[in-house]
Design a protein around this motif. Structure first.
Motif, mmCIF file in Angstrom:
data_model
loop_
_atom_site.group_PDB
_atom_site.id
_atom_site.type_symbol
_atom_site.label_atom_id
_atom_site.label_comp_id
_atom_site.label_asym_id
_atom_site.label_seq_id
_atom_site.Cartn_x
_atom_site.Cartn_y
_atom_site.Cartn_z
ATOM 1 N N THR A 343 77.031 88.284 76.183
ATOM 2 C CA THR A 343 77.564 87.472 76.686
ATOM 3 C C THR A 343 78.805 87.589 77.622
ATOM 4 O O THR A 343 78.853 87.041 78.640
ATOM 5 N N GLY A 344 79.411 88.804 77.548
ATOM 6 C CA GLY A 344 80.395 89.164 78.244
ATOM 7 C C GLY A 344 80.199 90.627 78.889
ATOM 8 O O GLY A 344 79.315 91.159 78.482
ATOM 9 N N SER A 345 81.019 90.893 79.648
ATOM 10 C CA SER A 345 81.314 92.271 80.334
ATOM 11 C C SER A 345 82.469 92.617 80.788
ATOM 12 O O SER A 345 83.321 91.754 80.793
ATOM 13 N N GLY A 346 82.613 94.015 81.207
ATOM 14 C CA GLY A 346 84.081 94.229 82.045
ATOM 15 C C GLY A 346 84.355 93.329 83.103
ATOM 16 O O GLY A 346 85.363 93.377 83.603
ATOM 17 N N ASN A 347 83.224 92.631 83.688
ATOM 18 C CA ASN A 347 83.579 91.764 84.867
ATOM 19 C C ASN A 347 83.842 90.187 84.396
ATOM 20 O O ASN A 347 83.830 89.397 85.089
ATOM 21 N N THR A 348 83.796 89.919 83.202
ATOM 22 C CA THR A 348 84.069 88.726 82.482
ATOM 23 C C THR A 348 85.539 88.409 83.406
ATOM 24 O O THR A 348 86.319 88.943 83.106
#
Length: 690
Positions: A343-348
């Motif tokens: 659902t998320g990432s380092g770019n959230t």
């Protein structure tokens, strides 16, 4: 050269007319929700050759008010060719940027994420809508079975999928595989319908909406939310509104702990009945489902768990506790999904704020919030939509919205973040609520006009209600300004006017004590009634308004401004003016006293000392100008220039100059200034402050 989105094209004209009809009825879709499209042929302005185009409602538009310039226009061959470069759902975000390479002509709106749904479906006209009845089926636990039972083979169930290119491919495949189908129910989301003509697409959309509504009405449980919780029933209207006004400042403070928000209050039967029901707490905790809903209302509301019979003090204390719990829960929601690779990432994007946008108080109603009044009002409307959806789903099944993980994927979608970044920079007074007395004319009207132009919501308070409403209407609709009656010499009338402001916009941030009058007489001709009248309106009136507003300002915990429109006469001893000048001196000292007392609450109190404001002044028009002209031995029409000639700058003072001073005093530049009096008199040395 003809622009490709001009309404002279029959396909565009039909699309706009259909969109406006569908968007005008809230049963079909919510404000700014859904999108419509048409495919047709137009001449390429370069080659003159016919080219097949897609006209589709652009990002951020509203169907009910859609105009040709609100359409995105794409070459259909290029848009459909994107299937060859699509790399799968993991790369959805690439596709919106790719739409830019398919645009035809100049101008028009930016393509929305739903563009693929319209371009890939093999139908000349496509509607995607968010009707309450359709979403009720889409969020029912047994939605697929209900879809088949209600619509037969004319409508096909589509399992939840985040809007995007893949969803467009899915719907296109369904249409190809089910030639008898006229549309789909999109799980957790809404409906899509199509037709070979604009009229057919609209008829199919309406048939799906009406058929779903009829089924819910005929087969639904009349009490889908269970029984009534004792003590949680709606309070009588007068008591309900009084409690709402008492709670609103503190609740606005809760919603604005990170940035100032404008509020909207709703006590419709739908809201009050829901809050009185047994299932309300559990259903509210599930949150909304349709992306348009929860993007406006946040994942879930804050709901007070006390009965309407609880005391005001008990409710305020509990709301403060619930606010802390809400913020902790929201942070946990963010952190859990931002760190989840699915659902998320380092770019959230960074967390946008943990305060609630919807606060529900049983027996009293709903408080909704947004960056401006329209956004706050629409957030409330969306939550009413959500209540209707829950009612429908619970009546024939059980309400089963999409998961928090899926909500997070949309709420913190890079595309949603990009949309937010495209929004214009807020004006200096956006998020602020101004209460201006004597604002139907003259200096007060100029102040109200300037503050509204700078983004504030304005309450035009005046003794004459009709003039107040007319002045407010000039500033825009009720999302911008309202007019209220306010006899500032009457404590009850002042409290009622402040309560009206609080219920209209959520609170008060900026108060301008401008109401005034003057009777120019020498001492021996000044009667006790003359003295009392002027002191009642200006000295007592300013005191009453400041006192009533201060309660709101303190409860909000957001700081604020109080500005007194005093006068050069507060420090200058002029002739034949004892009552007026004495009351202006009273006002001037109130500035100093309140600056000291209210400073601990972050409330700044400042004053403005105008002089010689003849043009546009209500006081001068009421006979004061004639008296002053006689006192100085000049013609009344020359009085403004007379005042200008005796100043250092030799320039006439007009109401807008005073409004400019209010703007500066209450803006960000003088955030550390309180207890100040600013002369706006073109320079009168005898009135210099010492």
């Amino acid at each position: 050269m003809t622009k490709p989105n001009e309404s002279t094209n029959p396909a565009v004209a039909e699309l706009i007319a259909r969109s406006n009809r569908l968007g005008a009825d809230p049963r079909n879709t919510n404000y700014a929700g859904g999108n419509t499209s048409a495919k047709g042929v137009a001449a390429d302005p370069v080659t003159g050759e016919p080219v097949e185009l897609l006209w589709v409602k652009g990002s951020g538009g509203d169907l009910g008010t859609l105009k040709p310039e609100g359409l995105a226009v794409l070459r259909l061959d290029r848009m459909r060719a994107l299937r060859g470069v699509y790399r799968g759902v993991e790369h959805e975000d690439e596709m919106v940027a790719a739409f830019d390479y398919c645009l035809h002509g100049t101008g028009g709106a930016a393509p929305s994420i739903d563009t693929a749904m319209h371009g890939l479906v093999d139908a000349a006209h496509v509607d995607h809508l968010h009707p309450d009845s359709g979403i009720a089926i889409a969020t029912a636990a047994d939605g697929p079975e209900l879809t088949a039972r209600i619509f037969g083979d004319r409508v096909v169930w589509v399992p939840w999928r985040r809007p995007g290119f893949q969803l467009g491919l899915d719907i296109a495949a369904i249409k190809a595989e089910h030639p008898q189908a006229i549309g789909t129910i999109l799980g957790g989301h809404g409906i899509t319908a199509w037709g070979d003509t604009s009229d057919e697409a609209e008829a199919n959309s309406r048939w799906i909406i009406d058929t779903a509504a009829a089924y819910l009405a005929e087969h639904g449980d009349p009490h889908p939310f269970g029984g009534v919780r004792p003590g949680f029933e709606a309070l009588p209207e007068e008591e309900r509104h009084a409690r709402a006004a008492a709670l609103a400042p503190a609740i606005r403070g809760i919603a604005s702990s990170e940035k100032p928000m404008i509020g909207h209050y709703t006590d419709s039967a739908a809201v009050l009945d829901f809050l009185a029901s047994e299932k309300a707490p559990a259903l509210a905790a599930l949150g909304t489902s349709c992306p348009d809903h929860f993007l406006r209302t946040k994942v879930r509301p804050l709901i007070l768990d006390l009965p309407a019979t609880a005391s005001l003090e008990e409710q305020l204390a509990r709301l403060a506790e619930l606010h802390e719990a809400y913020r902790a829960d929201y942070r946990a929601y963010y952190e859990a999904h931002a760190s989840d690779p699915s659902t998320g990432s380092g770019n959230t994007p960074a967390m946008r704020g943990a305060d609630p946008l919807i606060v529900l108080v049983p027996g009293v109603g709903m408080f909704s919030y947004g960056a401006n009044k329209q956004t706050a009002r629409v957030a409330g409307e969306f939550y009413v939509n959500a209540i209707n959806v829950m009612r429908g789903a619970e009546s024939v099944s059980s309400y089963a919205p999409i998961s928090d993980a899926e909500k997070f994927r949309i709420e913190y979608w890079a595309l949603e973040e990009a949309k937010l970044r495209r929004m214009p920079k807020p004006k200096s007074h956006q998020g602020r609520i101004a209460f201006v007395t004597g604002a139907a004319s003259g200096i007060g009207k100029a102040i109200a006009t300037r503050l509204a132009a700078e983004g504030a919501c304005v309450v035009v308070a005046d003794l004459d209600l009709e003039k107040a409403r007319a002045a407010a209407a000039e500033l825009g609709g009720t999302d911008v300004a309202i007019g209220v009656a306010a006899n500032v010499a009457d404590a009850d009338a002042v409290r009622a006017a402040i309560d009206t402001a609080v219920l209209a916009f959520g609170g008060v941030d900026l108060v301008v004590n401008n109401a005034g009058l003057s009777l120019s007489k020498p001492l021996l001709d000044t009667t006790e009634a003359d003295w009392d009248l002027q002191h009642d309106v200006m000295a007592k009136g300013s005191f009453l308004v400041s006192k009533a507003a201060a309660r709101v300002l303190i409860d909000q915990k957001l700081g604020g401004d109080i500005v007194y429109i005093s006068s050069k006469n507060s420090v200058f001893a002029g002739p034949n003016n004892v009552a007026y000048s004495a009351t202006k001196a009273d006002q001037a000292h109130q500035v100093r006293l309140l600056a000291v007392e209210l400073g601990e609450h972050g409330v700044r109190v400042n004053g403005i000392n105008p002089d010689g404001v003849v043009r546009g002044s209500g006081i001068f028009a009421s006979g004061w100008g004639a008296n002053r002209a006689a006192t100085y031995g000049v013609d009344e029409e020359d009085l403004g220039q007379f005042y200008a000639n005796r100043t250092i700058l030799k320039r006439e003072v007009v109401p807008e100059n005073v409004a400019d001073a209010v703007y500066v005093l209450t803006g960000p530049e003088l955030s550390r200034t309180t207890g100040l009096h600013i002369p706006v008199d073109s320079g009168v040395a005898a009135a210099f402050l010492r």
